[in-house]
Scaffold this motif. Structure first.
Motif, PDB file in Angstrom:
ATOM      1  N   ALA A  79       5.395   9.880  13.490  1.00 59.76           N
ATOM      2  CA  ALA A  79       4.525   8.881  13.651  1.00 59.76           C
ATOM      3  C   ALA A  79       3.224   8.487  13.693  1.00 59.76           C
ATOM      4  CB  ALA A  79       5.455   9.398  14.982  1.00 59.76           C
ATOM      5  N   MET A  80       2.994   9.054  13.338  1.00 60.82           N
ATOM      6  CA  MET A  80       1.181   8.846  13.432  1.00 60.82           C
ATOM      7  C   MET A  80       0.867   7.894  12.228  1.00 60.82           C
ATOM      8  SD  MET A  80      -1.851   9.886  14.377  1.00 60.82           S
ATOM      9  CE  MET A  80      -1.571  10.386  15.720  1.00 60.82           C
ATOM     10  N   HIS A  81       1.201   8.517  11.177  1.00 58.56           N
ATOM     11  CA  HIS A  81       1.144   7.870  10.105  1.00 58.56           C
ATOM     12  C   HIS A  81       1.752   6.764  10.057  1.00 58.56           C
ATOM     13  CE1 HIS A  81       1.929  11.146   7.075  1.00 58.56           C
ATOM     14  NE2 HIS A  81       0.924  11.641   7.952  1.00 58.56           N
ATOM     15  N   LEU A  82       2.507   6.010  10.646  1.00 59.83           N
ATOM     16  CA  LEU A  82       3.229   4.884  11.331  1.00 59.83           C
ATOM     17  C   LEU A  82       1.913   4.128  12.224  1.00 59.83           C
ATOM     18  CD1 LEU A  82       6.982   5.291  11.594  1.00 59.83           C
ATOM     19  CD2 LEU A  82       5.425   4.085  10.018  1.00 59.83           C
ATOM     20  N   ALA A  83       1.519   4.860  13.063  1.00 63.91           N
ATOM     21  CA  ALA A  83       0.346   4.448  14.715  1.00 63.91           C
ATOM     22  C   ALA A  83      -0.691   4.090  13.374  1.00 63.91           C
ATOM     23  CB  ALA A  83       0.262   5.495  15.075  1.00 63.91           C
ATOM     24  N   LEU A  84      -1.426   4.460  12.543  1.00 64.02           N
ATOM     25  CA  LEU A  84      -1.777   4.028  12.141  1.00 64.02           C
ATOM     26  C   LEU A  84      -2.090   3.289  11.183  1.00 64.02           C
ATOM     27  CD1 LEU A  84      -3.263   8.040  10.981  1.00 64.02           C
ATOM     28  CD2 LEU A  84      -4.128   6.722  12.181  1.00 64.02           C
ATOM     29  N   ALA A  85      -1.379   2.404  10.471  1.00 60.85           N
ATOM     30  CA  ALA A  85      -0.941   1.076   9.635  1.00 60.85           C
ATOM     31  C   ALA A  85      -1.693   0.182   9.490  1.00 60.85           C
ATOM     32  CB  ALA A  85       0.430   1.250  10.036  1.00 60.85           C
ATOM     33  N   PRO A  86      -1.991  -0.141  11.109  1.00 60.21           N
ATOM     34  CA  PRO A  86      -3.190  -1.502  11.456  1.00 60.21           C
ATOM     35  C   PRO A  86      -3.925  -1.626  10.526  1.00 60.21           C
ATOM     36  CG  PRO A  86      -1.568  -1.235  13.354  1.00 60.21           C
ATOM     37  CD  PRO A  86      -1.326   0.287  12.347  1.00 60.21           C
ATOM     38  N   PHE A  87      -4.988   0.092  10.790  1.00 60.48           N
ATOM     39  CA  PHE A  87      -6.432   0.745  10.258  1.00 60.48           C
ATOM     40  C   PHE A  87      -6.340   0.669   9.178  1.00 60.48           C
ATOM     41  CE2 PHE A  87      -4.729   2.065  15.007  1.00 60.48           C
ATOM     42  CZ  PHE A  87      -5.927   1.079  15.267  1.00 60.48           C
ATOM     43  N   VAL A  88      -5.121   1.233   7.812  1.00 58.72           N
ATOM     44  CA  VAL A  88      -5.234   1.708   6.253  1.00 58.72           C
ATOM     45  C   VAL A  88      -5.428   0.093   5.691  1.00 58.72           C
ATOM     46  CG1 VAL A  88      -4.165   3.114   7.081  1.00 58.72           C
ATOM     47  CG2 VAL A  88      -2.904   1.157   6.261  1.00 58.72           C
ATOM     48  N   HIS A  89      -6.088  -1.428   6.238  1.00 58.15           N
ATOM     49  CA  HIS A  89      -5.533  -2.266   5.391  1.00 58.15           C
ATOM     50  C   HIS A  89      -6.909  -2.823   4.736  1.00 58.15           C
ATOM     51  CE1 HIS A  89      -1.692  -2.540   3.960  1.00 58.15           C
ATOM     52  NE2 HIS A  89      -1.473  -2.127   5.247  1.00 58.15           N
ATOM     53  N   GLY A  90      -7.948  -2.206   6.507  1.00 53.68           N
ATOM     54  CA  GLY A  90      -9.441  -2.778   6.128  1.00 53.68           C
ATOM     55  C   GLY A  90      -9.114  -4.085   6.120  1.00 53.68           C
ATOM     56  N   GLU A  91     -10.006  -4.767   5.054  1.00 56.01           N
ATOM     57  CA  GLU A  91     -10.839  -6.293   4.970  1.00 56.01           C
ATOM     58  C   GLU A  91      -9.875  -6.816   3.774  1.00 56.01           C
ATOM     59  OE1 GLU A  91     -12.020  -8.033   7.267  1.00 56.01           O
ATOM     60  OE2 GLU A  91     -12.699  -5.423   7.938  1.00 56.01           O
ATOM     61  N   GLU A  92      -8.985  -5.728   3.226  1.00 56.39           N
ATOM     62  CA  GLU A  92      -8.068  -6.739   2.079  1.00 56.39           C
ATOM     63  C   GLU A  92      -7.507  -7.631   2.741  1.00 56.39           C
ATOM     64  OE1 GLU A  92      -5.182  -4.482  -1.546  1.00 56.39           O
ATOM     65  OE2 GLU A  92      -5.748  -3.502   0.637  1.00 56.39           O
ATOM     66  N   PHE A  93      -6.827  -7.283   3.527  1.00 58.98           N
ATOM     67  CA  PHE A  93      -5.514  -8.894   4.652  1.00 58.98           C
ATOM     68  C   PHE A  93      -6.168  -9.002   5.903  1.00 58.98           C
ATOM     69  CE2 PHE A  93      -2.850  -6.168   1.425  1.00 58.98           C
ATOM     70  CZ  PHE A  93      -2.885  -7.236   0.675  1.00 58.98           C
ATOM     71  N   PRO A  94      -6.989  -9.732   6.057  1.00 59.54           N
ATOM     72  CA  PRO A  94      -7.412 -10.040   7.728  1.00 59.54           C
ATOM     73  C   PRO A  94      -6.559 -10.536   8.515  1.00 59.54           C
ATOM     74  CG  PRO A  94      -9.699 -11.233   5.672  1.00 59.54           C
ATOM     75  CD  PRO A  94      -8.003 -10.386   4.444  1.00 59.54           C
ATOM     76  N   GLY A  95      -6.716 -10.062   9.207  1.00 58.93           N
ATOM     77  CA  GLY A  95      -5.932 -10.925   9.671  1.00 58.93           C
ATOM     78  C   GLY A  95      -4.077 -10.261  10.050  1.00 58.93           C
ATOM     79  N   LEU A  96      -3.808  -9.301   9.303  1.00 53.34           N
ATOM     80  CA  LEU A  96      -2.658  -8.889   9.399  1.00 53.34           C
ATOM     81  C   LEU A  96      -1.631  -8.916  10.557  1.00 53.34           C
ATOM     82  CD1 LEU A  96      -0.188  -9.015   6.933  1.00 53.34           C
ATOM     83  CD2 LEU A  96      -1.470  -6.158   7.008  1.00 53.34           C
ATOM     84  N   TYR A  97      -2.824  -8.016  10.874  1.00 54.95           N
ATOM     85  CA  TYR A  97      -2.399  -7.546  12.704  1.00 54.95           C
ATOM     86  C   TYR A  97      -2.591  -8.449  13.968  1.00 54.95           C
ATOM     87  CZ  TYR A  97       0.030  -3.924  10.533  1.00 54.95           C
ATOM     88  OH  TYR A  97       0.947  -2.805   9.988  1.00 54.95           O
ATOM     89  N   ASP A  98      -3.648  -9.165  13.429  1.00 52.88           N
ATOM     90  CA  ASP A  98      -3.147 -11.032  14.916  1.00 52.88           C
ATOM     91  C   ASP A  98      -2.253 -11.078  14.546  1.00 52.88           C
ATOM     92  OD1 ASP A  98      -6.371 -10.095  14.559  1.00 52.88           O
ATOM     93  OD2 ASP A  98      -6.548 -11.362  13.260  1.00 52.88           O
ATOM     94  N   ALA A  99      -2.438 -11.666  16.895  1.00 52.40           N
ATOM     95  CA  ALA A  99      -0.938 -12.344  17.000  1.00 52.40           C
ATOM     96  C   ALA A  99      -0.995 -13.690  16.266  1.00 52.40           C
ATOM     97  CB  ALA A  99      -1.427 -12.356  18.188  1.00 52.40           C
ATOM     98  N   PRO A 100       0.153 -14.170  16.089  1.00 48.19           N
ATOM     99  CA  PRO A 100      -0.098 -15.829  15.692  1.00 48.19           C
ATOM    100  C   PRO A 100      -0.918 -16.849  15.901  1.00 48.19           C
ATOM    101  CG  PRO A 100       2.183 -14.601  15.887  1.00 48.19           C
ATOM    102  CD  PRO A 100       1.438 -13.753  16.201  1.00 48.19           C
TER     103      PRO A 100
END
Length: 104
Positions: free
Chosen positions: A83-104
Motif C-alpha cells: 500500500a505504501m508503494h501505491l500511495a507513493l505512485a503520484p510522486f515517482v514520475h516527477g516532470e516526466e508526465f506533467p499533470g498526470l495526477y491533476d483533475a481533468p
C-alpha cells in the motif's frame, strides 16, 4: 464479517506550486475471525485481542494480526509495504508526465 484493512496517506512536503499533494492507498483486506472481532467490538485494542486469543504478548510489535492469521506468511511490514508503494505512485514520475495526477 468484520474486515481488517488500513488506509495510508502520503503528503508531498514541502508543497509544490500546485499546493499540497497527496497519495492515498489501501492495504488488502482480510476477514477478522469472530473471536477477535467480538473482542475488538467490545473495546479491546486489536493487538491486545491477538494476545488474548493466541496466548502471546506484544504481538502487535511482532507480525501483527495478519502475521498471526497467516502463520507468518504475510507479516505486518509486508502487509503495509504494498500500500505504501501505491500511495507513493503520484510522486515517482516527477516532470516526466506533467499533470498526470491533476483533475481533468
Amino acid at each position: 464479517c468484520t474486515e481488517c484493512f488500513a488506509f495510508l496517506a502520503v503528503m508531498r512536503s514541502p508543497a509544490s506550486e500546485a499546493g499540497v499533494a497527496w497519495g492515498v492507498a489501501r492495504t488488502g483486506s482480510f476477514a477478522l475471525p469472530p473471536r477477535l472481532a467480538a473482542l475488538v467490538k467490545s473495546g479491546v485494542e486489536l493487538g491486545d485481542a491477538d494476545d488474548r486469543v493466541f496466548g502471546d504478548s506484544g504481538s502487535k510489535r511482532k507480525g501483527g494480526t495478519v502475521g498471526k492469521l497467516t502463520r507468518g506468511l504475510v507479516d505486518r511490514t509486508a502487509y503495509y509495504e504494498h500500500a505504501m508503494h501505491l500511495a507513493l505512485a503520484p510522486f515517482v514520475h516527477g516532470e516526466e508526465f506533467p499533470g498526470l495526477y491533476d483533475a481533468p
